[in-house]
Motif scaffolding. Structure first.
Motif, PDB file in Angstrom:
ATOM      1  N   TYR A  67      -0.836   3.698   5.846  1.00  0.00           N
ATOM      2  CA  TYR A  67      -0.448   2.478   5.115  1.00  0.00           C
ATOM      3  C   TYR A  67      -0.889   1.228   5.867  1.00  0.00           C
ATOM      4  CZ  TYR A  67       2.634   5.772   2.723  1.00  0.00           C
ATOM      5  OH  TYR A  67       3.134   6.838   2.036  1.00  0.00           O
ATOM      6  N   TYR A  89       7.253   4.845   6.008  1.00  0.00           N
ATOM      7  CA  TYR A  89       7.267   3.983   7.191  1.00  0.00           C
ATOM      8  C   TYR A  89       8.646   3.960   7.825  1.00  0.00           C
ATOM      9  CZ  TYR A  89       8.022   1.057   3.072  1.00  0.00           C
ATOM     10  OH  TYR A  89       8.431   0.585   1.851  1.00  0.00           O
ATOM     11  N   SER A 101       0.825  -1.224   0.000  1.00  0.00           N
ATOM     12  CA  SER A 101       0.000   0.000   0.000  1.00  0.00           C
ATOM     13  C   SER A 101       0.852   1.263   0.000  1.00  0.00           C
ATOM     14  CB  SER A 101      -1.026   0.042   1.140  1.00  0.00           C
ATOM     15  OG  SER A 101      -0.689  -0.811   2.167  1.00  0.00           O
ATOM     16  N   SER A 102       2.098   1.142   0.424  1.00  0.00           N
ATOM     17  CA  SER A 102       2.921   2.355   0.433  1.00  0.00           C
ATOM     18  C   SER A 102       3.431   2.710  -0.948  1.00  0.00           C
ATOM     19  CB  SER A 102       4.114   2.156   1.373  1.00  0.00           C
ATOM     20  OG  SER A 102       5.026   1.246   0.804  1.00  0.00           O
TER      21      SER A 102
END
Lengths: 620, 245
Positions: A534, A526, A519-520
Motif C-alpha cells: 500500500y 496496515y 490504495s488500501s
C-alpha cells in the motif's frame, strides 16, 4: 438505545460477517449513559479491531473516567472487520458507537488513540466510514471534534491536517476532565467550531494545528503528567468484561508509570517521566476487588517495567496467597535481566497462583556487544545475562526469548555479528545448566527489530537505515546466529523504514498517509498485518520516492517538525545524552539513583514517587 | 469420585443480541459469571487449573437458546435458592440464569445425556408456497430416502434419514411470516446440523433455496426452544423424554 440507534440497520448484516459478537456490546460492566442532546457525547476510538482495541489499557482508563463526569457519555467505537466495513459502505450505514449505536458523525467529540505510527491510515478509514471529511478544514459545524492522543502523538505532524486537536500526555490526571467539561459547559451556547477549537487551545497540553498555523496558538505545548497517580482514590481502571476474546483477555492493574532506566532509543522512557508508583495495598486491593467484580481468571500487573516496581516481591506474594486455589493467575509483562526477575517468575509459576506452567522468560539485552549496550545506556553486562540464563535453566525453565535491535547508532558489522556470538554463549550456558533430561526441549527464540529513531529521544537526530542496508545487516545476523535450537525472527525491513518515515516526518507526509489509505481500499492490513504494497502504491501514485522523503539523519541545528511540542525533558539534556552515547558513558536511573537533570520533574511539577518511599513517609 | 463435590445444574438463556455469541464466548462468559457470583467452584487438577464447568450441546452463532444448561462443580453445598440469587446478581444481560438444581455426580454429562432439541425456525417474507402441507410433505419425502449425504469440510457424512429427519412439524403462519417447530435428534456421535436439514427440506418441499437469501430479503431465524434427555425412570415409556432439570 435511543431512537437514533442504527441497530435495526446493522442487525441484518451481522449474520453475514465474521465474529459478530464484536458488534453487539452489552458486555458485563459496559456503561450505558443515554446519548442525549443535553449531554456531551464522546466517542472513544481505538482505530483497529475490537480485539486489539478492547485490550488497550488507555481505553479502559478513559472509558471509566469519562463516564464519571456528569453530563458526559463515553461510547466506544472500533474499526470493523473488512467484511462489515464493506457492508456498511454498500448499505450506506455510517460507523457507529457500541454503547448506543449512534452514528459517530453525530457525536460531539471523537477521541482517537494513536498507539503507533503505522496506524495513521486507519484513522482516515475511521473518519471515512463515519462519513466525515478527512481534513479538519473540510469538516462542518455540526461534526464532532476529532482529538487524538496516545504514544504516537508526540510527533503528530504527519496526521495534523486530519485532526482538530492533539492532546500530549496523560489524560487521566485531570486533563481529560479539563477538555471535556470545557466543551460540555459551552455546548448549550452552541459555539462555532472555531470558538470550540479556541477554547481547547487554552487548555494546557492541547495542540490545535489549525490555530498554531494561523499564529493564534503560540507557546510551545507541554505534555501533561498525572500528579495524583499514586493517590489513594485509585480503583481498577475498567471492569468491562468482553464477550469476544480480546488479545489481552484479563484484568489489568497499572502498578507504576514511567521508566527512567534511560535507554537512549526509547520514547516511552521520555514521555512517561517521572516514575510514579502506587502503594502495595492499593494494588492488592485493586487486583482482588477487580477479579471479584469481573470474574477474569488472570490479572496482569502492568507498567513499562513491572519488575522495577519497588515492592514487587511483596505484591506478588500477597496476591499469590489471595488467589490460592481459585485458578486465578497473576502475570507481569516483562522481565529485567537479573536473578531477582527469575525469582519473581518462580513465584508466579508456583502452584497455587494458577499458572504453574513454566512458560518462557523474556529478556531484552538489545545489543550484542558491550560497547553498543553502553552506547544505548542499557546497563546490562554480558556476565549478568549469562548468570541469569543459567539460573533460569537450573530452576526448570527451558524456553527463553531474547530481544535485540540492529541499526543502532554507531553499529558496525562486528556489533551485528556479536548478537550471534552472544546467542551462542547463551545457548551453551542453557544446555549446561538444564537437567540432562530437559536438554532436548530447550528453545531459544531471538527476535530482532530494526532501530527506528523516535522524536523526543536522545537518538532523535540519528540515522535511520534504508531497507537495503537493513537487509544486508539482517544477512550478517542470520549468518552469525547458531542454527541448532535457535528460532530467529526479525522485523520486516520495509515496515521499520516506513515507521521511521512517519515517526520523524513533518506535514509533507500527510498526503502520503492519505494516499496509503486510498490504495488500501478498505483493507485494513496496515493495522493487524503490515503490508508495504500500500505504501509503495501510494508513493507511485504521488510520483515520489520514499527514500527521498525520509529524514535519514537530522541536523541538530535544524528545526525539528515537533519543535513546538515538549515532553518536559529539555533538549539540552537530550543533546548531552546523545554525546554520552558516543563515549558509552552511563546515566543511572533517577528513580533509585542520582537525578540526571533531565528537567521533567520541574517543568511538569510532578515528583518521583516510589511505593517503598510511601511506606517510609507513613512511618515518619 | 470425590464425595464432597456437588454438581449444580444451571439453566440459562442465550438471548437478544447475545444470539450472535459463539459457543466458546458463551463458555467464557459463564465461567466469569460464576467467579463473580462468589459460589465455591471447584478447579481441575494439573498444570493449568481451571474452573470445573461443563456446558451442554453447542449453539451456533446467530442461534438463540431459550433454555440451555451447564453443570458447575461446587466444593460446598449452597442452597439452590441462594445459588440462584448469587448467579442472578452476577449474570450478564444476554445470558440470564433461569433456574438451578443439583444433579447426582454419577449422572452422565450433559453432552451425553441430551438426545433431542426443539428448534423454532422463523422465516420472514416467506414464499406463499411455504405451507404446512408443503413442509410436511417435504419432511416425508426426506424420510422416504434411506440416507442423507452431507458434505462437510471436504468429507461426506451419511445420516440415516429415519433417525435424523423429524417425523412431524408444527407450522404457524402470521401474515408473511412462517414459524416452523421441529424436534431434532442430537448426539455427541454426530448430529445433522439444523441448517443442513433445512436446506434439504427446502429442496424436498419444492421451495426456493432460502439458505442463500441475501440481506434485505427477509431473515431466517433459528431459536432453540428446548433440550431433552432420555427419561430412564422405571415407569417411563420407551423413548420418552424429560427436561434436563
Amino acid at each position: 438505545m435511543t431512537e437514533k440507534s442504527l441497530w435495526p440497520r446493522i442487525e441484518p448484516l451481522l449474520a453475514h460477517v465474521e465474529r459478530p459478537s464484536r458488534y453487539i456490546n452489552g458486555e458485563y460492566g459496559a456503561v450505558h449513559k443515554a446519548h442525549s442532546e443535553d449531554n456531551l457525547n464522546v466517542g472513544l476510538c481505538y482505530p483497529a479491531s475490537y480485539e486489539l482495541g478492547q485490550s488497550n489499557q488507555a481505553l479502559h482508563i478513559l472509558y471509566d473516567q469519562v463516564n464519571q463526569l456528569e453530563g458526559i457519555t463515553a461510547q466506544r467505537t472500533f474499526l470493523p472487520g473488512e467484511d462489515l466495513s464493506a457492508l456498511l459502505r454498500d448499505y450506506e450505514i455510517p460507523l457507529f458507537t457500541l454503547e448506543e449505536y449512534t452514528a459517530v458523525k453525530d457525536l460531539d467529540v471523537l477521541g482517537v488513540t494513536l498507539p503507533y505510527e503505522l496506524i495513521f491510515p486507519a484513522v482516515l478509514e475511521v473518519l471515512d466510514l463515519s462519513g466525515l471529511p478527512l481534513r479538519s478544514a473540510d469538516r462542518t459545524e455540526d461534526m464532532p471534534l476529532v482529538i487524538v492522543g496516545g504514544p504516537a502523538s508526540y510527533n503528530p505532524e504527519p496526521i495534523a491536517p486530519f485532526v482538530d486537536a492533539v492532546f500530549l500526555g496523560e489524560a487521566d490526571g485531570g486533563a481529560l476532565s479539563d477538555i471535556l467539561t470545557t466543551l460540555r459547559d459551552i455546548k448549550t451556547a452552541a459555539p462555532s467550531r472555531q470558538s470550540r477549537l479556541e477554547a481547547l487551545a487554552q487548555i494546557p497540553g492541547v495542540y490545535v494545528p489549525a490555530l498554531y498555523d494561523a499564529g493564534a496558538q503560540k507557546d510551545p505545548i507541554v505534555r501533561r503528567a498525572s500528579k495524583d497517580f499514586h493517590s489513594a482514590n485509585f480503583a481498577p481502571s475498567c471492569l468491562l468484561v468482553p464477550y469476544a476474546e480480546p488479545i489481552h483477555d484479563r484484568l489489568t492493574v497499572e502498578v507504576r508509570r514511567g521508566c527512567t532506566r534511560g535507554c537512549r532509543f526509547c520514547q516511552a522512557g521520555i514521555t512517561y517521566r517521572p516514575v510514579r508508583e502506587r502503594s502495595a495495598d492499593m494494588i492488592v486491593a485493586a487486583a482482588v476487588s477487580g477479579i471479584e467484580r469481573t470474574g477474569f481468571d488472570e490479572v496482569s500487573l502492568t507498567s513499562l517495567s513491572t519488575t522495577d516496581y519497588s515492592l514487587i516481591e511483596e505484591v506478588l506474594q500477597r496476591l499469590k496467597r489471595r488467589f490460592a486455589g481459585t485458578g486465578v493467575s497473576v502475570s507481569i509483562p516483562s522481565l529485567r535481566v537479573d536473578n531477582f526477575s527469575v525469582d519473581l517468575a518462580r513465584i508466579l509459576a508456583d502452584k497455587g497462583t494458577g499458572s504453574s506452567k513454566k512458560s518462557s522468560l523474556t529478556f531484552a539485552p538489545e545489543a550484542g556487544s558491550q560497547r553498543l549496550r553502553d552506547v544505548i545506556n542499557k546497563g546490562v553486562e554480558e556476565q549478568q545475562l549469562l548468570d541469569t540464563v543459567a539460573y533460569a535453566f537450573q530452576n526448570g525453565w527451558h524456553r527463553i526469548k531474547l530481544y535485540f535491535m540492529i541499526g543502532l547508532p554507531t553499529e558496525t558489522d562486528e556489533d551485528v555479528a556479536a548478537i550471534g556470538e552472544l546467542v551462542a554463549r547463551v545457548s551453551q550456558i542453557a544446555r549446561e545448566s538444564a537437567e540432562p533430561s530437559k536438554r532436548g526441549g530447550i528453545q531459544i527464540s531471538v527476535s530482532v527489530s530494526t532501530f527506528v529513531p523516535k522524536a523526543h529521544t536522545p537518538f532523535q537526530w540519528e540515522e535511520q537505515l534504508l531497507p537495503e542496508e537493513t537487509l544486508r545487516r539482517q544477512k550478517i545476523l542470520q549468518e552469525s546466529i547458531p542454527r541448532k535450537g535457535i528460532k530467529l525472527s526479525w522485523h520486516d525491513a520495509e515496515g521499520s523504514f516506513v515507521e521511521g518515515l512517519v515517526a520523524r516526518g513533518g506535514r509533507e507526509i500527510a498526503p502520503l498517509i492519505e494516499e496509503v489509505w486510498k490504495s488500501s481500499q478498505g483493507k485494513i492490513a496496515y493495522v493487524d498485518n503490515f503490508d508495504f504494497s500500500y505504501w509503495q502504491a501510494a508513493a507511485d501514485n504521488l510520483d515520489i520516492n520514499l527514500e527521498n522523503l525520509i529524514n535519514t539523519k537530522l541536523d541538530q541545528a535544524v528545526l525539528l517538525p515537533w519543535n513546538h511540542l515538549q515532553t518536559g525533558v529539555s533538549t539540552d539534556w537530550l543533546r548531552e545524552e546523545a554525546v554520552a552515547a558516543l563515549t558509552g558513558q552511563f546515566t543511572p536511573d533517577c528513580a533509585t539513583d542520582a537525578c540526571s537533570n533531565c528537567d521533567a520533574c520541574d517543568s511538569l511539577e510532578v515528583d518521583i514517587r516510589l511505593a517503598s518511599d510511601l511506606i517510609a513517609e507513613e512511618e515518619d | 469420585m470425590n464425595p464432597t463435590l456437588f454438581r449444580l445444574r444451571i439453566a440459562y438463556a442465550k438471548q437478544g443480541r447475545g444470539r450472535f455469541l459463539a459457543h466458546l464466548e458463551v463458555q467464557r462468559a459463564l465461567t466469569r459469571m460464576v467467579r463473580r457470583s462468589g459460589l465455591p467452584y471447584a478447579v481441575s487438577q494439573g498444570f493449568n487449573p481451571q474452573m470445573r464447568l461443563a456446558t451442554g450441546p453447542a449453539l451456533s452463532v446467530a442461534v438463540s437458546g431459550a433454555r440451555e444448561y451447564c453443570d458447575l462443580t461446587l466444593t460446598t453445598y449452597v442452597k439452590p435458592v441462594d445459588a440462584l440469587r448469587q448467579l442472578r446478581e452476577a449474570e450478564s444481560s444476554f445470558l440470564p440464569v433461569l433456574d438451578v438444581g443439583y444433579v447426582s455426580t454419577k449422572e452422565p454429562s450433559l453432552n451425553a445425556a441430551i438426545i433431542a432439541q426443539e428448534l423454532c425456525v422463523t422465516i420472514e417474507d416467506a414464499p406463499v408456497t411455504m405451507t404446512q402441507e408443503a413442509l410436511k410433505a417435504g419432511l416425508a419425502a426426506l424420510r422416504a430416502r434411506d440416507t442423507l449425504e452431507v458434505e462437510h469440510k471436504g468429507k461426506t457424512k451419511v445420516f440415516d434419514s429415519a433417525t435424523h429427519v423429524p417425523k412431524d412439524t408444527t407450522v404457524v403462519t402470521k401474515g408473511s411470516t412462517v414459524q416452523m417447530t421441529l424436534m431434532l435428534r442430537i448426539s455427541n456421535q454426530g448430529s445433522l446440523r439444523p441448517d443442513v436439514l433445512l436446506s434439504h427440506l427446502w429442496q424436498a418441499a419444492n421451495l426456493p433455496d432460502l439458505t442463500k437469501r441475501h440481506i434485505g430479503e427477509g431473515s431466517i431465524r433459528l431459536d432453540r426452544t428446548a433440550l431433552f434427555c432420555e427419561d430412564a425412570s422405571k415407569d417411563a415409556e420407551e423413548g420418552a423424554l424429560r427436561l434436563p432439570l
